[in-house]
Design a protein around this motif. Structure first.
Motif, short mmCIF file in Angstrom:
data_model
loop_
_atom_site.label_atom_id
_atom_site.label_comp_id
_atom_site.label_asym_id
_atom_site.label_seq_id
_atom_site.Cartn_x
_atom_site.Cartn_y
_atom_site.Cartn_z
N PRO A 1 -41.86 0.80 -20.25
CA PRO A 1 -41.88 -0.07 -21.65
C PRO A 1 -40.57 -0.92 -21.40
CG PRO A 1 -41.29 2.27 -22.46
CD PRO A 1 -41.59 2.40 -20.86
N PRO A 2 -40.54 -1.83 -22.24
CA PRO A 2 -39.22 -2.70 -22.35
C PRO A 2 -38.07 -1.93 -22.62
CG PRO A 2 -41.06 -3.67 -23.59
CD PRO A 2 -41.70 -2.22 -23.38
N GLN A 3 -37.91 -0.77 -23.31
CA GLN A 3 -36.83 -0.09 -23.76
C GLN A 3 -35.97 0.72 -22.38
OE1 GLN A 3 -39.44 0.31 -25.21
NE2 GLN A 3 -40.02 2.25 -25.94
N LEU A 4 -36.99 0.84 -21.30
CA LEU A 4 -36.50 1.53 -20.17
C LEU A 4 -36.28 0.35 -19.24
CD1 LEU A 4 -38.89 4.41 -19.87
CD2 LEU A 4 -36.50 4.36 -20.91
N GLU A 5 -34.84 0.09 -19.04
CA GLU A 5 -34.41 -1.07 -17.91
C GLU A 5 -34.03 -0.47 -16.56
OE1 GLU A 5 -31.46 -3.09 -20.24
OE2 GLU A 5 -33.11 -4.17 -21.51
N THR B 1 -43.98 -7.99 -16.81
CA THR B 1 -45.22 -7.03 -16.85
C THR B 1 -45.92 -7.26 -15.57
OG1 THR B 1 -45.26 -7.51 -19.16
CG2 THR B 1 -47.22 -6.54 -18.22
N GLY B 2 -46.30 -5.97 -15.16
CA GLY B 2 -47.13 -5.87 -13.89
C GLY B 2 -47.28 -4.56 -13.34
N ASN B 3 -47.83 -4.37 -12.13
CA ASN B 3 -47.95 -3.21 -11.40
C ASN B 3 -47.20 -3.32 -9.94
OD1 ASN B 3 -49.65 -1.55 -13.10
ND2 ASN B 3 -51.51 -2.97 -12.43
N TYR B 4 -46.33 -2.36 -9.72
CA TYR B 4 -45.24 -2.49 -8.57
C TYR B 4 -45.45 -1.34 -7.89
CZ TYR B 4 -43.88 -6.49 -11.37
OH TYR B 4 -43.79 -7.63 -12.10
N TYR B 5 -44.63 -1.32 -6.45
CA TYR B 5 -44.21 -0.42 -5.65
C TYR B 5 -42.60 -0.21 -5.62
CZ TYR B 5 -48.97 -0.33 -3.60
OH TYR B 5 -50.42 -0.28 -3.60
N LEU B 6 -41.86 0.67 -5.81
CA LEU B 6 -40.88 0.90 -5.54
C LEU B 6 -40.53 1.46 -4.11
CD1 LEU B 6 -37.47 1.02 -5.83
CD2 LEU B 6 -37.85 2.96 -7.09
N GLN B 7 -40.10 0.61 -3.24
CA GLN B 7 -40.34 1.01 -1.80
C GLN B 7 -39.05 1.20 -1.11
OE1 GLN B 7 -43.58 -0.63 1.01
NE2 GLN B 7 -41.85 -1.71 1.93
N LEU B 8 -38.80 2.33 -0.45
CA LEU B 8 -37.49 2.61 0.30
C LEU B 8 -37.94 2.80 1.77
CD1 LEU B 8 -36.02 5.42 -1.90
CD2 LEU B 8 -35.73 3.19 -1.93
N THR B 9 -37.10 2.08 2.54
CA THR B 9 -37.52 1.94 4.03
C THR B 9 -36.19 2.32 4.71
OG1 THR B 9 -38.87 -0.14 3.85
CG2 THR B 9 -38.15 0.22 5.87
N ARG C 1 -44.95 -1.55 -15.27
CA ARG C 1 -43.88 -2.29 -16.05
C ARG C 1 -44.56 -3.13 -17.38
NH1 ARG C 1 -39.09 -2.12 -18.70
NH2 ARG C 1 -37.72 -3.93 -18.41
N TYR C 2 -44.02 -2.79 -18.32
CA TYR C 2 -44.36 -3.59 -19.40
C TYR C 2 -42.96 -4.49 -19.90
CZ TYR C 2 -45.79 -5.90 -23.90
OH TYR C 2 -45.87 -6.94 -24.95
N LYS C 3 -43.06 -5.75 -19.85
CA LYS C 3 -41.71 -6.51 -20.28
C LYS C 3 -42.04 -7.69 -21.19
CE LYS C 3 -37.42 -8.18 -20.18
NZ LYS C 3 -36.48 -7.33 -21.06
N GLU C 4 -41.54 -7.52 -22.50
CA GLU C 4 -41.78 -8.72 -23.32
C GLU C 4 -40.99 -9.80 -22.62
OE1 GLU C 4 -40.31 -6.83 -26.95
OE2 GLU C 4 -42.24 -6.00 -27.68
N ILE C 5 -41.45 -10.83 -22.62
CA ILE C 5 -41.10 -12.15 -21.66
C ILE C 5 -40.96 -13.41 -22.97
CG2 ILE C 5 -41.00 -13.61 -20.10
CD1 ILE C 5 -42.61 -11.79 -18.59
N GLU C 6 -39.57 -13.92 -22.99
CA GLU C 6 -39.47 -14.97 -23.92
C GLU C 6 -40.35 -16.21 -23.09
OE1 GLU C 6 -38.65 -14.74 -26.94
OE2 GLU C 6 -38.21 -12.79 -26.75
N ILE C 7 -41.04 -17.29 -23.60
CA ILE C 7 -41.76 -18.30 -23.04
C ILE C 7 -40.88 -19.57 -23.16
CG2 ILE C 7 -43.65 -19.51 -22.90
CD1 ILE C 7 -45.22 -17.53 -24.08
N GLU C 8 -40.54 -20.02 -21.63
CA GLU C 8 -39.85 -21.42 -21.75
C GLU C 8 -41.05 -22.39 -21.71
OE1 GLU C 8 -36.64 -21.95 -21.78
OE2 GLU C 8 -36.01 -20.02 -21.89
N PHE C 9 -41.08 -23.45 -22.79
CA PHE C 9 -42.02 -24.04 -23.17
C PHE C 9 -41.59 -25.58 -23.16
CE2 PHE C 9 -46.41 -25.66 -24.06
CZ PHE C 9 -46.24 -26.21 -25.14
N ASP C 10 -42.22 -26.39 -22.53
CA ASP C 10 -41.64 -27.89 -22.78
C ASP C 10 -42.99 -28.72 -22.57
OD1 ASP C 10 -40.80 -30.30 -23.00
OD2 ASP C 10 -39.29 -29.99 -21.26
N GLU C 11 -43.27 -29.15 -23.83
CA GLU C 11 -44.38 -30.02 -24.02
C GLU C 11 -44.60 -31.31 -23.13
OE1 GLU C 11 -42.95 -29.37 -26.50
OE2 GLU C 11 -42.49 -30.72 -27.88
#
Length: 481
Positions: free
Chosen positions: A179-183, A245-253, A271-281
């Motif tokens: 969640p957002p609090q785990l960075e 926010t999304g589904n990911y792999y942490l990949q080590l090679t 991952r869930y991340k609260e995102i501030e939206i950049e908006f320009d009409e």
């Protein structure tokens, strides 16, 4: 590497489930490591959902008491087994937290079946049972990376701890939700037999891959060098503070000195991340698909429906636009929200959410509130479909109420919400109390629900001033469900 959940569901109980019965839940994860001179190690990690256990008083607090039985079979023959009694840490001040257990087994390479049985010794109910196939891979002469062990906590430790590895006490993180609090993602690995490369050093590439598109996110790719040895332990962390926010792999090679790839190991996470939206009409162009899907006449309604899943900053922006903006501007902000939070899946995710908004409208709307504005609608959209519900539309002494239980909300276990309807008719259920962080807390919720059978009470009255009466079982259902 496997992750599964064992839980005591209704259909496992031959004698039926009563309202006061708790459903024991245990999370299990297995990891494989290798110790030269000892052999291949299978680690069995258990996380106990504290709220699903029974407790007894002990030294000024509470403890749970469990019996854990583990067997490992090969071709129907038991090759390893362990039975031990496990007491929880002392729970004080009515605060109970999940706790962990770990066992290690030395096994020859091959295929096995792991069987688990856990009994709550303070409960009369049947034990939890489960099994899973395990494949131990021979790494004794291969240059490879071990399974990734994600850490809930990693601190300098002593060898006497069951969680000790290479100078650290590593408490495993079994769930893969961030969640957002785990960075950050702290991880531990062991790299085996790099001395066989005949080079003094080798490299590791650390990358995050989008699970939906299989694309590598270049901003999160790093490299580090290590000195070759028979076993190289590594404890590092990945900064995901800006990962959306999304589904990911942490990949080590694993890389040879000439940068050729030797071996890969990956960890899947959400991952869930609260995102501030950049908006320009002035620069944003409205996608015709978005315009058609919401309809300009309904743009304000659907923009408002985003408030349950928005950050406070975005919610303020939405409310301002709802008050002063035009339909076209609302549709543009709606589109911007989903493009910022879902990227390439913006339109697909929006349509899924729209279906949820429409369902909430059908189920929870009132004469003066849209479905998403009601407490039940907001909770449903914010946290999803509850794992279990109890509905009491009529009671001899209580207002109509509903109890919603969520087995998991992010990193939180067993969270509950109680809604009640003081109007007695209609659909106007309000949130009365929840034990979820950030939600309404009302320690006298039982008295409010049973106001016709309540005295004034005081803080020393453990029942909130509610007098015993026929039909008043909401307190029991909320605490024990």
């Amino acid at each position: 590497m496997r992750f599964w959940i064992l839980f005591f569901a209704f259909f496992f109980v031959t004698s039926g489930v009563t309202a006061g019965e708790k459903k024991l839940r245990v999370y299990l994860d297995t990891k494989q490591f290798y110790a030269p001179g000892l052999g291949h190690l299978l680690e069995v990690n258990l996380q106990f959902s504290a709220s699903t256990l029974y407790y007894k008083g002990h030294s000024g607090g509470l403890i749970a008491d469990l019996a854990v039985f583990l067997t490992i079979e090969q071709n129907g023959i038991i090759v390893k087994e362990d039975a031990h009694r496990l007491e929880s840490p002392l729970m004080k001040d009515s605060i109970i937290e999940d706790f962990f257990d770990l066992k290690r087994f030395v096994l020859e390479p091959g295929e096995y079946v792991l069987k688990l049985e856990i009994r709550d010794l303070l409960s009369e109910y049947e034990p939890v049972k489960g099994s899973s196939k395990i494949n131990i891979i021979d790494v004794s002469e291969r240059t490879v990376i071990s399974n990734l062990q994600i850490a809930e906590v990693a601190i300098p430790g002593k060898e006497t701890s069951m969680f000790y590895k290479s100078g650290y006490e590593i408490i495993p993180k079994i769930t893969n939700y961030f969640p957002p609090q785990l960075e950050r993602i702290p991880y531990y690995i062991e790299i085996y037999n790099t001395n066989l490369l005949n080079t003094p050093q080798f490299g590791v590439k650390q990358a995050i891959i989008d699970a939906e598109t299989d694309e590598e996110l270049e901003d999160y790719t790093t490299f580090y060098r290590l000195t070759s040895a028979e076993v190289v332990p590594v404890l590092k962390q990945v900064d995901i503070s800006t990962l959306p926010t999304g589904n990911y792999y942490l990949q080590l090679t694993l890389l040879a000195q000439d940068m050729s790839e030797i071996h890969k190991e990956a960890y899947v996470f959400e991952r869930y991340k609260e995102i501030e939206i950049e908006f320009d009409e002035n620069t944003t162009v409205l996608d015709p698909a978005f315009a058609e899907s919401c309809g300009l006449d309904s743009a304000k309604y659907y923009l408002g429906s985003l408030i349950p899943i928005s950050t406070p900053e975005v919610s303020r922006r939405i409310l301002t636009l709802l008050k002063n903006g035009e339909n076209n501007e609302c549709a543009l902000l709606l589109q911007s929200f989903w493009k910022a939070t879902s990227g390439a899946k913006a339109y697909e995710d929006w349509l899924k959410y729209k279906a949820q908004v429409q369902m909430v409208e059908r189920l929870y709307a009132t004469n003066f509130q849209d479905g998403y504005e009601t407490d039940r609608g907001r909770v449903y959209l914010q946290y999803g479909n509850p794992s279990a519900t109890i509905v009491r539309e009529a009671s001899a002494s209580e207002y109509p109420y509903e109890i919603w239980q969520y087995y998991k909300i992010g990193r939180f276990s067993n969270k509950r919400f109680i809604f009640y309807n003081t109007d007695l008719i209609g659909n106007n259920y309000r949130l009365l109390h929840s034990d979820m962080v950030g939600e309404i807390k009302n320690q006298n919720w039982s008295r409010a629900l049973n106001v016709r059978n309540s005295t004034n009470g005081d803080v020393d009255n453990g029942n909130g001033g509610v007098e015993d009466h026929w039909g008043g079982n909401s307190n029991t259902l909320f605490k024990n469900n």
